[in-house]
Design an enzyme around this catalytic site. Structure first.
Site, mmCIF file in Angstrom:
data_model
loop_
_atom_site.group_PDB
_atom_site.id
_atom_site.type_symbol
_atom_site.label_atom_id
_atom_site.label_comp_id
_atom_site.label_asym_id
_atom_site.label_seq_id
_atom_site.Cartn_x
_atom_site.Cartn_y
_atom_site.Cartn_z
ATOM 1 N N LYS A 67 -22.741 -32.413 -15.936
ATOM 2 C CA LYS A 67 -23.064 -32.963 -14.612
ATOM 3 C C LYS A 67 -24.389 -33.733 -14.632
ATOM 4 O O LYS A 67 -24.603 -34.623 -13.821
ATOM 5 C CB LYS A 67 -23.120 -31.838 -13.576
ATOM 6 C CG LYS A 67 -21.760 -31.172 -13.326
ATOM 7 C CD LYS A 67 -21.921 -29.910 -12.473
ATOM 8 C CE LYS A 67 -20.586 -29.222 -12.207
ATOM 9 N NZ LYS A 67 -20.766 -27.949 -11.453
ATOM 10 N N TYR A 191 -13.179 -35.428 -13.688
ATOM 11 C CA TYR A 191 -14.180 -34.344 -13.648
ATOM 12 C C TYR A 191 -13.839 -33.241 -14.661
ATOM 13 O O TYR A 191 -14.700 -32.826 -15.448
ATOM 14 C CB TYR A 191 -14.234 -33.808 -12.211
ATOM 15 C CG TYR A 191 -15.003 -32.526 -12.060
ATOM 16 C CD1 TYR A 191 -16.400 -32.510 -12.043
ATOM 17 C CD2 TYR A 191 -14.333 -31.302 -11.921
ATOM 18 C CE1 TYR A 191 -17.104 -31.317 -11.901
ATOM 19 C CE2 TYR A 191 -15.030 -30.116 -11.772
ATOM 20 C CZ TYR A 191 -16.406 -30.129 -11.766
ATOM 21 O OH TYR A 191 -17.100 -28.949 -11.638
ATOM 22 N N TYR A 239 -27.719 -23.081 -9.711
ATOM 23 C CA TYR A 239 -27.047 -22.692 -8.454
ATOM 24 C C TYR A 239 -27.887 -21.668 -7.682
ATOM 25 O O TYR A 239 -29.099 -21.849 -7.560
ATOM 26 C CB TYR A 239 -25.615 -22.176 -8.741
ATOM 27 C CG TYR A 239 -24.907 -23.030 -9.748
ATOM 28 C CD1 TYR A 239 -24.567 -24.340 -9.422
ATOM 29 C CD2 TYR A 239 -24.638 -22.591 -11.034
ATOM 30 C CE1 TYR A 239 -23.950 -25.168 -10.343
ATOM 31 C CE2 TYR A 239 -24.025 -23.410 -11.973
ATOM 32 C CZ TYR A 239 -23.686 -24.695 -11.614
ATOM 33 O OH TYR A 239 -23.088 -25.504 -12.529
ATOM 34 N N VAL A 257 -20.642 -22.941 -17.401
ATOM 35 C CA VAL A 257 -19.891 -21.696 -17.383
ATOM 36 C C VAL A 257 -19.315 -21.350 -18.775
ATOM 37 O O VAL A 257 -18.809 -20.255 -18.997
ATOM 38 C CB VAL A 257 -18.821 -21.771 -16.261
ATOM 39 C CG1 VAL A 257 -17.604 -22.552 -16.716
ATOM 40 C CG2 VAL A 257 -18.462 -20.417 -15.728
HETATM 41 O O1 DON Z 1 -15.546 -26.955 -12.120
HETATM 42 C C1 DON Z 1 -15.754 -25.923 -12.729
HETATM 43 O O2 DON Z 1 -15.635 -24.814 -12.191
HETATM 44 C C2 DON Z 1 -16.166 -26.016 -14.184
HETATM 45 N N1 DON Z 1 -15.563 -27.168 -14.794
HETATM 46 C C3 DON Z 1 -17.656 -26.123 -14.323
HETATM 47 C C4 DON Z 1 -18.397 -25.008 -13.630
HETATM 48 C C5 DON Z 1 -19.625 -24.568 -14.313
HETATM 49 O O3 DON Z 1 -19.865 -24.836 -15.473
HETATM 50 C C6 DON Z 1 -20.525 -23.670 -13.557
HETATM 51 N N2 DON Z 1 -21.694 -23.328 -14.328
HETATM 52 N N3 DON Z 1 -22.244 -22.336 -14.585
#
Ligand code: DON
Length: 303
Positions: A67, A191, A239, A257
């Site tokens: 991101k 995305y 976050y 994540v």
């Molecule tokens: O959209 C999502 O949920 C995942 N592609 C990315 C989320 C994520 O990496 C949150 N980070 N800790």
């Protein structure tokens, strides 16, 4: 202070000494099958040195860390116009919160929560095809890392697409508020694919160099923008765990994540750590511990 290689070797040994690895992300099946008991760290300095320890050459899914790259491209494309569509405040909510988006009429709090990153992806996609957009993002990441061996993991992208109901909900809500230029499926496909980029900690630390403000490295974006990206990483990069990360580590950083964290020591270094087990905020558990200890031992902090 012991030299950096010694500090990293000790950190790697200590991180492996306990079993509290945290839990891997369950909502993306491909990530749920990763062994949590892994740890790797890499540091690249503004002087061009690279230091690593542990599983620093194992590729992992960088997920939300992409991101930052997408935001850099979106700002390069649209400048301050982007802020009409997305805010710059910490969310204090989970990265995939739905309730906040409704309360705020479809303008996501910041570009790092999922809803905000879907908007920045949509901005970069506007007027182009997903394939061109993904090629542009990959090209940016590869140039930043000086490494062409960085790719999208199609299996991870497919796995998230098949189970990404929450992101579909966010994208459709954005569309209902008039804050999506492209069809939800098209924006989300793009995305999910950029989130599915695989990198090792070494590659990620290299890619993070564009966020170090220094005359010693080739410049990809202008210094005022580097500062702003770092400010957003500090305030929103973890976050609802961003305050705790700033308190414990004191460096701008972005988590994913997949268990990766990219942190910047302004003017000095880019650090990537990876350990797939997560804490309750969805950020790497041992990765956060390791960053806190490294920052303390090196005296690295923006404060
Ligand atoms: O959209 C999502 O949920 C995942 N592609 C990315 C989320 C994520 O990496 C949150 N980070 N800790």
């Amino acid at each position: 202070m012991p030299p950096l290689p010694e500090i990293l070797a000790q950190l790697n040994a200590d991180m492996r000494a306990t079993d509290d690895w945290g839990d891997v992300a369950a909502y993306i099946p491909q990530l749920a099958s990763v062994d949590p008991a892994q740890f790797g760290i890499a540091i690249t300095t503004a002087d061009g040195e690279v230091f690593t320890a542990g599983d620093a050459d194992t590729p992992f899914s960088v997920q939300s860390i992409t991101k930052v790259f997408t935001l850099a491209i979106a700002l390069g494309r649209s400048g301050d116009q982007l802020w009409k569509r997305v805010g710059r405040e910490p969310s204090g909510r989970a990265f995939n919160s739905i309730v906040q988006l409704e309360a705020e009429q479809g303008r996501p709090r910041n570009p790092f929560i999922n809803a905000g990153a879907i908007v920045t992806t949509d901005e970069v996609l506007t007027g182009r095809e997903p394939r061109e957009t993904l090629a542009e993002i990959l090209q940016f990441v590869r140039a930043a890392a000086s490494d062409d061996d960085i790719h999208i993991n199609e299996t991870v992208a497919a796995s998230e697409t098949a189970h990404g109901h929450r992101n579909f909900a966010l994208a459709h809500f954005l569309a209902s508020c008039g804050n999506l230029n492209n069809p939800p499926e098209k924006t989300l496909g793009t995305y999910f694919h950029h989130c599915a980029i695989d990198m090792s900690a070494r590659q990620l630390a290299m890619a993070g160099r564009f966020l170090i403000e220094t005359d010693k490295l080739p410049r990809m974006i202008l210094p005022p923008r580097i500062r702003r990206l770092n400010a957003l990483m500090l305030t929103c990069g973890h976050y609802d765990g961003s305050g705790d990360f700033a308190y414990r580590v004191g460096l701008p950083a972005k988590s994913g994540v997949g268990g990766g964290i990219l942190a910047i020591v302004p003017g000095r270094a880019s650090i990537a750590v990876w350990s797939p087990g997560l804490n309750r905020y969805g950020n790497s558990k041992k990765g956060t511990q390791a960053m806190a200890r490294l920052a303390r031992e090196m005296g690295w902090s923006i404060f």
